[in-house]
Design a protein around this motif. Structure first.
Motif, PDB file in Angstrom:
ATOM      1  N   LYS A  45     -18.226  37.459  52.488  1.00 38.59           N
ATOM      2  CA  LYS A  45     -18.533  38.210  51.288  1.00 38.59           C
ATOM      3  C   LYS A  45     -19.375  39.306  51.678  1.00 38.59           C
ATOM      4  CE  LYS A  45     -19.249  35.648  47.761  1.00 38.59           C
ATOM      5  NZ  LYS A  45     -19.897  34.628  46.792  1.00 38.59           N
ATOM      6  N   ALA A  46     -19.221  40.432  51.456  1.00 41.76           N
ATOM      7  CA  ALA A  46     -20.014  41.557  51.617  1.00 41.76           C
ATOM      8  C   ALA A  46     -21.367  41.366  51.144  1.00 41.76           C
ATOM      9  CB  ALA A  46     -19.202  43.002  51.044  1.00 41.76           C
ATOM     10  N   ARG A  53     -18.392  43.461  43.952  1.00 37.20           N
ATOM     11  CA  ARG A  53     -17.876  43.381  45.410  1.00 37.20           C
ATOM     12  C   ARG A  53     -16.729  42.990  45.425  1.00 37.20           C
ATOM     13  NH1 ARG A  53     -22.027  39.395  47.734  1.00 37.20           N
ATOM     14  NH2 ARG A  53     -21.445  39.059  45.557  1.00 37.20           N
ATOM     15  N   GLY A  58     -14.471  43.198  48.684  1.00 35.51           N
ATOM     16  CA  GLY A  58     -15.508  42.919  49.511  1.00 35.51           C
ATOM     17  C   GLY A  58     -15.755  41.252  49.686  1.00 35.51           C
ATOM     18  N   LYS A  60     -13.483  37.803  50.491  1.00 37.06           N
ATOM     19  CA  LYS A  60     -11.994  37.621  51.020  1.00 37.06           C
ATOM     20  C   LYS A  60     -12.069  36.171  51.446  1.00 37.06           C
ATOM     21  CE  LYS A  60      -9.187  41.362  51.319  1.00 37.06           C
ATOM     22  NZ  LYS A  60      -9.624  41.848  49.956  1.00 37.06           N
ATOM     23  N   HIS A  71     -10.897  39.245  58.443  1.00 42.01           N
ATOM     24  CA  HIS A  71     -11.582  39.692  57.219  1.00 42.01           C
ATOM     25  C   HIS A  71     -12.861  40.514  57.327  1.00 42.01           C
ATOM     26  CE1 HIS A  71      -8.515  38.471  54.546  1.00 42.01           C
ATOM     27  NE2 HIS A  71      -8.792  37.038  54.768  1.00 42.01           N
ATOM     28  N   ILE A  75     -14.277  44.191  56.366  1.00 43.87           N
ATOM     29  CA  ILE A  75     -15.224  44.425  55.335  1.00 43.87           C
ATOM     30  C   ILE A  75     -16.589  45.079  55.926  1.00 43.87           C
ATOM     31  CG2 ILE A  75     -16.897  42.874  53.828  1.00 43.87           C
ATOM     32  CD1 ILE A  75     -14.764  40.969  53.375  1.00 43.87           C
ATOM     33  N   MET A  78     -17.316  48.675  55.528  1.00 45.85           N
ATOM     34  CA  MET A  78     -16.679  49.064  54.211  1.00 45.85           C
ATOM     35  C   MET A  78     -17.734  50.133  53.240  1.00 45.85           C
ATOM     36  SD  MET A  78     -14.839  46.328  51.725  1.00 45.85           S
ATOM     37  CE  MET A  78     -13.091  46.256  52.187  1.00 45.85           C
ATOM     38  N   VAL A  85     -21.478  48.565  53.922  1.00 46.62           N
ATOM     39  CA  VAL A  85     -21.540  47.179  54.361  1.00 46.62           C
ATOM     40  C   VAL A  85     -21.853  46.807  55.744  1.00 46.62           C
ATOM     41  CG1 VAL A  85     -20.612  44.728  54.355  1.00 46.62           C
ATOM     42  CG2 VAL A  85     -19.531  46.434  52.587  1.00 46.62           C
ATOM     43  N   VAL A  88     -21.831  40.304  56.313  1.00 46.08           N
ATOM     44  CA  VAL A  88     -21.370  39.530  55.460  1.00 46.08           C
ATOM     45  C   VAL A  88     -21.882  38.150  55.719  1.00 46.08           C
ATOM     46  CG1 VAL A  88     -19.179  40.868  55.674  1.00 46.08           C
ATOM     47  CG2 VAL A  88     -19.698  39.030  57.283  1.00 46.08           C
TER      48      VAL A  88
END
Ligand code: GDP
Ligand code: MN
Length: 380
Positions: A45-46, A53, A58, A60, A71, A75, A78, A85, A88
């Motif tokens: 997750k961003a 997101r 953002g 996945k 991923h 991300i 991004m 970002v 993550v």
């Protein structure tokens, strides 16, 4: 001040709200290591300080550490709504049956916090609020009594929770209210609050916005600030102790006092101009502070004129004028400036500024008119 999802969930967890136990990665390889450690599917997750997101790609799901690495690679870097970002969150992925929304904001009309809950949580909650507002249940919280258990139960039943899940929901709602009060938040939100496949409740996302005026009480929270996510002008203003709000016009304003700054903006608009900012330099007028204010105003390429509106009270007009002249030596600029000084030692102040080739005005009306004319002429 906004906190990142991982910071918010860490705080929620301290208050007993169940959260996934993930870790933050700054590069794809570490994301892979974390996924390996977790040893089951993960979500990558961003971590950026904006909503949506998920919709921006953002968030996945990854079944293997390899996938987590891919991923994370996609991300990181991004751009999500103008923010890059840089990290993550890698959380264990949790199969879920439903996504609930649960949040608290200050309701200005009620003059009290309001807790909101909906069975239609997840990425479309804004749409739900717009199209089917009846799906969002609300309880106004008496700030003296705090959130009462019966109110949390009412919300739980109100959104159609199964009876056996209500006690866990009430516990989370009461804990979330404690977070809200004890961190001096202006908003807390869990969206989604999962009903997991094995029937537990779990905060899969977290959002916490703190009241800036209360940060002096929370040095531990202030340390969590992510300077990367502030725009440079706001950061410089904050560190210099200036109140600054960027606006869309072309007349920069430098004023001592928030009320006077508001009045200055009104008078500029009255004469057909548009202020480029609100800026209150506050009390005192040390050259460094004035220079910081000038730098911030002039960093905005839209600015075609600057209006300085100074009321000499305890801070004398001549002191401010000297600060301005010194600041102009630090910050070289061709942008025309108009100064209006009244109050203690105003006459001396005006002389100092005039000798530094600055236009001076005898009244706010005159100063505003001059600034508007200059700005208009330079736009032609
Ligand atoms: P936001 O879009 O910025 O609010 O990010 P969220 O953290 O809310 O994630 C967006 C969506 O991703 C959620 O509404 C879920 O549907 C999904 N999601 C996030 N974490 C998990 C997870 O652990 N498992 C599953 N199945 N879905 C997840
Ligand atoms: Mn969310």
């Amino acid at each position: 001040m906004k906190l990142h999802e991982h910071q918010s969930k860490e705080i929620f967890s301290r208050y007993g709200i169940p959260t996934p136990k993930g870790k933050v990665a700054y590069d794809a390889e570490s994301a892979r290591e974390i996924a390996k450690e977790i040893g089951k599917p993960v979500v990558v997750k961003a971590q950026v300080l904006v909503g949506g997101r998920g919709k921006a790609g953002g968030v996945k799901l990854a079944k293997t550490p390899d996938e987590a690495e891919q991923h994370a690679d996609a991300i990181l870097g991004m751009d999500i709504k103008g923010l890059t970002v840089r990290k993550v969150l890698v959380d264990p992925a949790v199969p879920n049956k439903a996504e609930i929304y649960l949040g608290i904001v200050v309701d200005r009309n009620a003059g009290a916090p309001v807790m909101m809950a909906s069975a239609a949580g997840g990425m479309d909650i804004e749409e739900v609020a717009r199209v089917t507002p009846e799906k969002i249940k609300r309880e106004t919280i008496d700030p003296v009594l705090g959130l009462q258990s019966y109110q949390a139960r009412e919300l739980g039943y109100g959104i159609g929770l199964d009876k056996k899940r209500v006690p866990a929901f009430v516990k989370i709602a009461l804990a979330l209210y404690r977070v809200f009060v004890e961190t001096d938040a202006s908003l807390v939100e869990i969206n989604p609050l999962f009903i997991t496949a094995d029937d537990a409740l779990l905060a899969a996302d977290g959002k916490l916005v703190l009241d800036d005026s209360a940060l002096d009480k929370h040095h531990d929270l202030e340390m969590l600030r992510d300077a990367d996510e502030e725009n440079p002008a706001e950061r410089e203003a904050r560190t210099a102790g200036l109140s600054f709000v960027k606006l869309d016009g072309n007349i920069g304003c430098m004023v001592n006092g928030a009320g006077l700054a508001m009045a200055t903006m009104d008078v500029i608009q009255f004469y057909g101009g548009e202020p480029a900012n609100f800026l209150d330099i506050g009390g005192g007028a040390k050259a460094d502070k004035v220079a910081a204010a000038l730098r911030i105003i002039l960093a905005d390429a839209n600015v075609k004129a600057v209006l300085l509106n100074i009321f000499g009270g305890i801070t004398r007009g001549d002191e401010v004028a000297r600060g301005i002249v010194e600041a102009l030596n630090q910050v070289k600029t061709d942008v025309p400036m108009v100064a209006r000084i009244v109050g203690t030692n105003a006459e001396e102040g005006r002389k100092i500024l005039a000798s530094a080739n600055m236009k001076t005005a005898a009244s706010l009306e005159e100063g505003a008119r001059m600034a508007v004319e200059i700005a208009k002429a330079s736009e032609k």
